[in-house]
Design a protein around this motif. Structure first.
Motif, PDB file in Angstrom:
ATOM      1  N   GLY A 146      56.390  -2.707  59.407  1.00  0.00           N
ATOM      2  CA  GLY A 146      56.745  -4.026  58.917  1.00  0.00           C
ATOM      3  C   GLY A 146      56.400  -5.153  59.866  1.00  0.00           C
ATOM      4  O   GLY A 146      56.079  -6.261  59.446  1.00  0.00           O
ATOM      5  N   THR A 147      56.481  -4.881  61.162  1.00  0.00           N
ATOM      6  CA  THR A 147      56.225  -5.918  62.153  1.00  0.00           C
ATOM      7  C   THR A 147      55.833  -5.273  63.469  1.00  0.00           C
ATOM      8  O   THR A 147      56.184  -4.126  63.738  1.00  0.00           O
ATOM      9  CB  THR A 147      57.461  -6.818  62.349  1.00  0.00           C
ATOM     10  OG1 THR A 147      57.126  -7.898  63.221  1.00  0.00           O
ATOM     11  CG2 THR A 147      58.619  -6.052  62.938  1.00  0.00           C
TER      12      THR A 147
ATOM     13  N   GLU B 101      53.852 -10.198  66.183  1.00  0.00           N
ATOM     14  CA  GLU B 101      54.724 -10.916  65.260  1.00  0.00           C
ATOM     15  C   GLU B 101      56.052 -11.252  65.933  1.00  0.00           C
ATOM     16  O   GLU B 101      56.602 -12.345  65.763  1.00  0.00           O
ATOM     17  CB  GLU B 101      54.973 -10.077  63.998  1.00  0.00           C
ATOM     18  CG  GLU B 101      53.724  -9.793  63.170  1.00  0.00           C
ATOM     19  CD  GLU B 101      53.116  -8.441  63.488  1.00  0.00           C
ATOM     20  OE1 GLU B 101      52.777  -8.194  64.671  1.00  0.00           O
ATOM     21  OE2 GLU B 101      52.981  -7.629  62.558  1.00  0.00           O
ATOM     22  N   HIS B 102      56.553 -10.299  66.710  1.00  0.00           N
ATOM     23  CA  HIS B 102      57.819 -10.475  67.420  1.00  0.00           C
ATOM     24  C   HIS B 102      57.737 -11.646  68.398  1.00  0.00           C
ATOM     25  O   HIS B 102      58.697 -12.412  68.552  1.00  0.00           O
ATOM     26  CB  HIS B 102      58.147  -9.178  68.166  1.00  0.00           C
ATOM     27  CG  HIS B 102      59.471  -9.169  68.853  1.00  0.00           C
ATOM     28  ND1 HIS B 102      60.673  -9.222  68.181  1.00  0.00           N
ATOM     29  CD2 HIS B 102      59.791  -9.104  70.170  1.00  0.00           C
ATOM     30  CE1 HIS B 102      61.677  -9.182  69.055  1.00  0.00           C
ATOM     31  NE2 HIS B 102      61.158  -9.118  70.260  1.00  0.00           N
TER      32      HIS B 102
ATOM     33  N   GLY C  82      56.421 -15.179  66.035  1.00  0.00           N
ATOM     34  CA  GLY C  82      57.106 -15.597  64.827  1.00  0.00           C
ATOM     35  C   GLY C  82      56.226 -15.589  63.592  1.00  0.00           C
ATOM     36  O   GLY C  82      56.660 -15.963  62.506  1.00  0.00           O
ATOM     37  N   LEU C  83      54.997 -15.115  63.742  1.00  0.00           N
ATOM     38  CA  LEU C  83      54.079 -15.021  62.610  1.00  0.00           C
ATOM     39  C   LEU C  83      54.329 -13.731  61.831  1.00  0.00           C
ATOM     40  O   LEU C  83      54.980 -12.812  62.320  1.00  0.00           O
ATOM     41  CB  LEU C  83      52.633 -15.076  63.103  1.00  0.00           C
ATOM     42  CG  LEU C  83      52.220 -16.373  63.796  1.00  0.00           C
ATOM     43  CD1 LEU C  83      50.832 -16.223  64.400  1.00  0.00           C
ATOM     44  CD2 LEU C  83      52.262 -17.556  62.834  1.00  0.00           C
ATOM     45  N   HIS C  84      53.766 -13.672  60.634  1.00  0.00           N
ATOM     46  CA  HIS C  84      53.843 -12.473  59.819  1.00  0.00           C
ATOM     47  C   HIS C  84      52.538 -11.698  59.919  1.00  0.00           C
ATOM     48  O   HIS C  84      51.493 -12.234  60.318  1.00  0.00           O
ATOM     49  CB  HIS C  84      54.133 -12.832  58.359  1.00  0.00           C
ATOM     50  CG  HIS C  84      55.448 -13.521  58.176  1.00  0.00           C
ATOM     51  ND1 HIS C  84      56.657 -12.865  58.281  1.00  0.00           N
ATOM     52  CD2 HIS C  84      55.744 -14.815  57.910  1.00  0.00           C
ATOM     53  CE1 HIS C  84      57.641 -13.728  58.086  1.00  0.00           C
ATOM     54  NE2 HIS C  84      57.116 -14.917  57.857  1.00  0.00           N
ATOM     55  N   ARG C  85      52.585 -10.425  59.544  1.00  0.00           N
ATOM     56  CA  ARG C  85      51.403  -9.578  59.654  1.00  0.00           C
ATOM     57  C   ARG C  85      50.205 -10.159  58.905  1.00  0.00           C
ATOM     58  O   ARG C  85      49.080 -10.097  59.382  1.00  0.00           O
ATOM     59  CB  ARG C  85      51.737  -8.175  59.126  1.00  0.00           C
ATOM     60  CG  ARG C  85      50.590  -7.191  59.275  1.00  0.00           C
ATOM     61  CD  ARG C  85      51.027  -5.773  59.025  1.00  0.00           C
ATOM     62  NE  ARG C  85      49.925  -4.844  59.132  1.00  0.00           N
ATOM     63  CZ  ARG C  85      50.059  -3.535  59.098  1.00  0.00           C
ATOM     64  NH1 ARG C  85      51.263  -3.015  58.961  1.00  0.00           N
ATOM     65  NH2 ARG C  85      49.023  -2.738  59.206  1.00  0.00           N
ATOM     66  N   ASP C  86      50.459 -10.770  57.733  1.00  0.00           N
ATOM     67  CA  ASP C  86      49.367 -11.350  56.950  1.00  0.00           C
ATOM     68  C   ASP C  86      48.758 -12.574  57.615  1.00  0.00           C
ATOM     69  O   ASP C  86      47.679 -13.024  57.219  1.00  0.00           O
ATOM     70  CB  ASP C  86      49.852 -11.717  55.550  1.00  0.00           C
ATOM     71  CG  ASP C  86      50.186 -10.501  54.699  1.00  0.00           C
ATOM     72  OD1 ASP C  86      49.756  -9.384  55.071  1.00  0.00           O
ATOM     73  OD2 ASP C  86      50.879 -10.655  53.680  1.00  0.00           O
ATOM     74  N   ASP C  87      49.449 -13.127  58.629  1.00  0.00           N
ATOM     75  CA  ASP C  87      48.933 -14.294  59.354  1.00  0.00           C
ATOM     76  C   ASP C  87      47.953 -13.903  60.450  1.00  0.00           C
ATOM     77  O   ASP C  87      47.363 -14.792  61.080  1.00  0.00           O
ATOM     78  CB  ASP C  87      50.087 -15.068  60.018  1.00  0.00           C
ATOM     79  CG  ASP C  87      51.090 -15.608  59.018  1.00  0.00           C
ATOM     80  OD1 ASP C  87      50.664 -15.989  57.914  1.00  0.00           O
ATOM     81  OD2 ASP C  87      52.291 -15.652  59.352  1.00  0.00           O
TER      82      ASP C  87
ATOM     83  N   CYS D 136      45.441 -15.477  65.321  1.00  0.00           N
ATOM     84  CA  CYS D 136      45.964 -16.060  64.094  1.00  0.00           C
ATOM     85  C   CYS D 136      44.811 -16.181  63.102  1.00  0.00           C
ATOM     86  O   CYS D 136      43.686 -16.527  63.482  1.00  0.00           O
ATOM     87  CB  CYS D 136      46.567 -17.423  64.400  1.00  0.00           C
ATOM     88  SG  CYS D 136      47.358 -18.210  62.981  1.00  0.00           S
TER      89      CYS D 136
END
Length: 207
Positions: A42-43, A47-48, A51-56, A93
């Motif tokens: 999930g992460t 990402e941790h 603060g971005l998401h995997r899709d970013d 990113c």
């Protein structure tokens, strides 16, 4: 080379995410290593920290085997020429072109060869990261030592990280030890000084 006016304007409209690296991340990673696949997938560490998401994110990994030069061999406590797995990582990113950092990691090939998937860069990004990879061959990380220095970037580092003139890089040498006091992973990380924050949290024993 100084940035063109248009590039500066674009940076102002789309500021680069900052990465906050807290040493508490290592326990977070170890806890995740024993979680179910869905949780691990999930992460990840980037990402941790951002603060971005995997899709970013856009992720790149390349593996190769090398013979250990003396300095790395001495650090691992193995003879020079021992086969190592060298892993190169770049994560950026999706809206930018510069990676968050330049990462090269080394593992002793024979320590991890029991699981062929750990030798295969097509399995990246690996859910749960290196600590989970090591756990699949029976290795538990006991402690992690991180050493930081800073210096001006090389021309190649400045280009790849897209550093503004006068920006320093932060160099991290990360060494992971297992519960038998063996060095099991050595990572060299080059961090851009203009968008990296280092946070060290030190729990103190109560009186």
């Amino acid at each position: 080379m100084p940035k063109a006016y248009e590039e500066i304007e674009d940076d102002l409209r789309h500021p680069r995410p900052r990465a906050v690296r807290d040493n508490a991340r290592h326990q977070w990673e170890k806890d995740r290593a024993r979680r179910p696949l869905r949780t691990r997938a999930g992460t990840g560490a980037t990402e941790h920290e951002t603060g971005l998401h995997r899709d970013d994110l856009v992720f790149y990994a390349k593996y190769r085997t090398i013979e250990a030069p003396k300095a790395l061999a001495d650090a691992f406590g193995v003879p020079a020429g021992t086969l190592l797995l060298e892993r190169t990582y770049r994560t950026r990113c999706a809206t930018g072109t510069a990676p968050f950092s330049l990462v090269t990691s080394y593992l002793v090939h024979d320590m991890i060869a029991a699981n062929p998937d750990v030798l295969d860069d097509s399995k990246e990004p690996w859910p749960g990261g290196t600590q989970h990879q090591l756990s699949t061959v029976g290795i538990e990380v006991d402690r992690i030592e991180e050493r930081f220095t800073a210096r001006p970037p090389t021309p190649q580092e400045a280009r790849e990280l897209e550093l503004p003139p006068g920006t320093a890089v932060i160099l991290l040498r990360k060494t992971s030890y297992d519960i038998h006091d063996r060095v099991v992973d050595i990572s060299h990380v080059t961090l851009p000084g203009d968008r990296t924050e280092l946070v060290f949290t030190t729990p103190l024993e109560r009186w």
